[in-house]
Design an enzyme around this catalytic site. Structure first.
Site, PDB file in Angstrom:
ATOM      1  N   ALA A 237       0.826  -1.217   0.000  1.00 54.17           N
ATOM      2  CA  ALA A 237       0.000   0.000   0.000  1.00 54.17           C
ATOM      3  C   ALA A 237       0.859   1.264   0.000  1.00 54.17           C
ATOM      4  O   ALA A 237       2.085   1.201   0.098  1.00 54.17           O
ATOM      5  CB  ALA A 237      -0.929  -0.029   1.210  1.00 54.17           C
ATOM      6  N   HIS A 238       0.189   2.401  -0.085  1.00 56.57           N
ATOM      7  CA  HIS A 238       0.922   3.670  -0.195  1.00 56.57           C
ATOM      8  C   HIS A 238       1.772   3.971   1.042  1.00 56.57           C
ATOM      9  O   HIS A 238       1.403   3.650   2.149  1.00 56.57           O
ATOM     10  CB  HIS A 238       0.001   4.848  -0.512  1.00 56.57           C
ATOM     11  CG  HIS A 238      -1.155   5.061   0.386  1.00 56.57           C
ATOM     12  ND1 HIS A 238      -2.159   5.953   0.097  1.00 56.57           N
ATOM     13  CD2 HIS A 238      -1.503   4.506   1.577  1.00 56.57           C
ATOM     14  CE1 HIS A 238      -3.043   5.934   1.059  1.00 56.57           C
ATOM     15  NE2 HIS A 238      -2.679   5.081   1.971  1.00 56.57           N
TER      16      HIS A 238
END
Lengths: 341, 341, 341
Positions: A237-238
């Site tokens: 994920a980011h």
């Protein structure tokens, strides 16, 4: 291609026992090997297979050699030596120095003359493709992406705008680098997308498997450090940061803003929560759930054992009663203490 | 692009403290922001960072403003305000109104003149592509698919035949919409495929991440309602129905014919069985397994804690004995009761 | 296309009650069916729906027919009969016998004149594409790959070099066959990639869903046997062998060198460790973790039940104390035994 045993042994700091000049053309397993091939024994448990092996030579540890009188290369780590020798005998293809006529290259993209681009790939505005880079068929390389020397991108990969990919990386098919992170604010029940304006930065010598997704950062960046290796179907994920030489097996999910140390190993299906920190040298066994930061190196696990369905139903029923059981035990202890008096 | 603080404040129903005319050109984090940028403080815990922040303005709550004397926009929800301001300063690209010459468009497909289609994309027979739709490079849009206005399809997406995609959706790279559901009947040990003749219907304002798969219905349809947001690598099986504004994080798997309510939230790696119902406003924490219908709103979890490997082995060994332990406790209670008499 | 009830009944060894000549053109659910359609009742629980059903005919078991007086086909397994009848009424498209002008076919590739290749697909050197094979748009078929007769490859699939795909297979979009296995040796902290020189061998009548990844073998091969069916987002690591007619649901991960028997069934998100053996006829329920070999056929499970968050926190806290609790119980038993004396 044939290479002498002596030359192969030098590649791995090994010692040849037997014929230095024996020619080897490929690798094979102990049971399948034929003349001209080299095999390896890593696990002493399989020592007995040595004598039936038809390979022209075998890579093994000094402690295993007594059982074996044919050609061999003695090394301290047969698997590592095998990796190096197999790479010598089965090298990856070189860049073909060709851009397929069906590839669509933006006028502002800069491609080194030595790189190759497969059929129907698309390279967008201002992308920079380095020396000897190989891009397979059907890829999309976004605007301003940079791919450094000797990196290989296999067919149908997407590298989104602004992503920076290091040297000597391998990115396997179907993988998406730099997709939008999952960032939304809630406005009275409806979701408002938060623009994802960071990028993905991937270091040198990184291997990424197939159908992986690595999200771009929300404001700052997602970072995969040098030497990280990743298997298939992994979700990063980011704003995740993964330290050097960490290994991530298939189906692992890593939630946003988590920071992972160096030399960690995550087995298949491990799940890692967001906004936590995992220190260096942490190993998690298969399907472990990491809900909190891990501050001490070591091997960690979670999950429950496989059981026949009916037994599992009973265990599950009792699991919900665990707190009650613990209190029952405490209560019994009290009563007994009184009885003893 | 520069926008005044006053104009930004109006966008979010906020109040400017300081210079209304201060010009902002982009967003940044508290620690990275420079002149001309705006940042936000959502978590009061990080209040102390405010004074070192070089941003030209900060978005914050009224209760956090006392510590801060420079330009700010006061709002009730800084994260939501940030989302809206960042969208204003970093808008998504508009449709280019161009169909790349390498795209292959079936003669019977109907494309609005305002839409754009990337290089090497393929639009099949009778597909309908609405106003301002952007289709990236390397996509395949199947026969009879309909994509409504303002929707964005990123590179290498596959939208299969008959799929209906709503307005203002975003579908990220590598995602497959409308693949065959996993439907088979067993014929004396061999599997007979059941034709999957339903479609996928996706509402308006739906966000779907990368490498997601949403299967078409077996006979009836798979439905993703308005405002649903989905992260990466999610599996949605045939005939699933997901209610409005539900959020689904990465690596979640939803088995067939399950019906999920509105405003639910599923954290990463949650697994949801088939043929069950989950009511509105249900939240499941990471890696939870939902084997049965959930009839009451609330937060639910499953799984066991991460433990050092050796401790976990002991816990696991005991888990199998839970039923036995419970019976032992009951037995002890009986004996003690008798002893007390 | 309309087919008489009599003809449909012969297809499934069924008996028509009512009008043999009744014409059927498509299938539908009990509740949605209209004139000209056929539906089926598999679960006797829904018997009551029969009388409101507007279908022209219904497939059902003899034991359910008393409640129903209209046209029907009596069979022993209504779901299986439905699968066969639906396939007759909704057949898959035939190969179009066309290679799209935008497809890029290597000169040394051999394609049967009857096969079809979609727009922007790429077929590499020496690949062999059999009779009636259908390859969708945007696919990449690697060097030396062989795809046998009647197999269908949907858009954006990657079949890597040397992969052998059997007859009548279906491979859905975004799936990668033959990507590099996750094989690395550790050299003082850094990883050395082990060349993956095996291939993937896929038998006949295999179904593979979307965004699946099947790795090629390290030295020997990865083998998917005849009749295996696989859902979406599945990870099959190098050197895995899966036996005939085994069914693998979505998001399952299978680690390297594991050997799985025939007629097994793995529900969604099951995780299977590497280097183990699972015998024939093993079923694992959703999200089960298989860490050790399974030697006896049967149904197996692991995992803990979904609980309200606060209750789960308590259960989790106690899970870590399980070993301690077991020892407390033993201790109490001892004391009580003494007290009794």
């Amino acid at each position: 291609m044939s290479v002498s045993l002596l030359e192969l042994s030098k590649l791995v700091d090994g010692v040849v026992l037997g014929d230095d000049n024996c020619l080897i053309n490929s690798v094979a397993t102990l049971s399948a090997a034929e003349e001209g091939q080299i095999s390896f024994l890593s696990n002493s448990k399989f020592k007995k297979k040595l004598n039936d092996c038809a390979a022209s030579a075998i890579i093994l540890k000094d402690s295993d050699k007594d059982e074996f009188s044919k050609n061999c290369i003695i090394v301290t780590d047969p698997q590592l030596a095998y990796a190096k020798i197999a790479t010598r005998l089965h090298p990856l293809a070189k860049a073909s120095n060709q851009i397929h006529s069906s590839a669509v290259i933006a006028q502002t993209a800069k491609l080194d003359a030595s790189c190759s681009v497969g059929a129907n790939s698309v390279i967008d505005e201002n992308a920079i493709i380095g020396k000897n880079v190989i891009i397979g068929a059907g890829c999309y390389i976004g605007c301003d992406a940079v791919i450094a020397v000797d990196t290989r991108i296999y067919p149908n990969v997407v590298i989104k705008h602004g992503s920076l990919i290091g040297k000597r990386c391998i990115i396997d098919s179907g993988t998406i680098i730099g997709s939008d992170g999952f960032g939304n604010a809630n406005d009275n029940g409806t979701w408002v997308k938060i623009p994802q304006i960071g990028i993905v930065i991937i270091g040198d010598d990184v291997q990424i498997g197939s159908n992986v997704v690595i999200d771009r950062g929300a404001i700052e960046n997602t970072v995969i450090s040098d030497g990280v290796i990743m298997d298939n179907l992994i979700h990063v994920a980011h704003n995740v940061i993964i330290g050097e030489n960490t290994a991530v097996a298939g189906c692992v999910g890593i939630a946003g803003s988590t920071r992972i140390g160096k030399n960690c190993m995550f087995a298949g299906q491990v799940g890692i929560s967001g906004h936590i920190e995992i220190t260096d040298n942490v190993t998690c066994t298969g399907a472990a759930n990491v809900f909190q930061s891990v501050k001490e190196p070591g091997v960690y696990s979670s999950g429950t054992p496989l059981e026949p369905f009916k037994q599992w139903q009973k265990s599950n029923f009792r699991f919900k009663k665990l707190d009650e059981m613990a209190r029952q035990i405490k209560n019994l202890e009290k009563i007994i203490l009184e009885l003893k008096k």
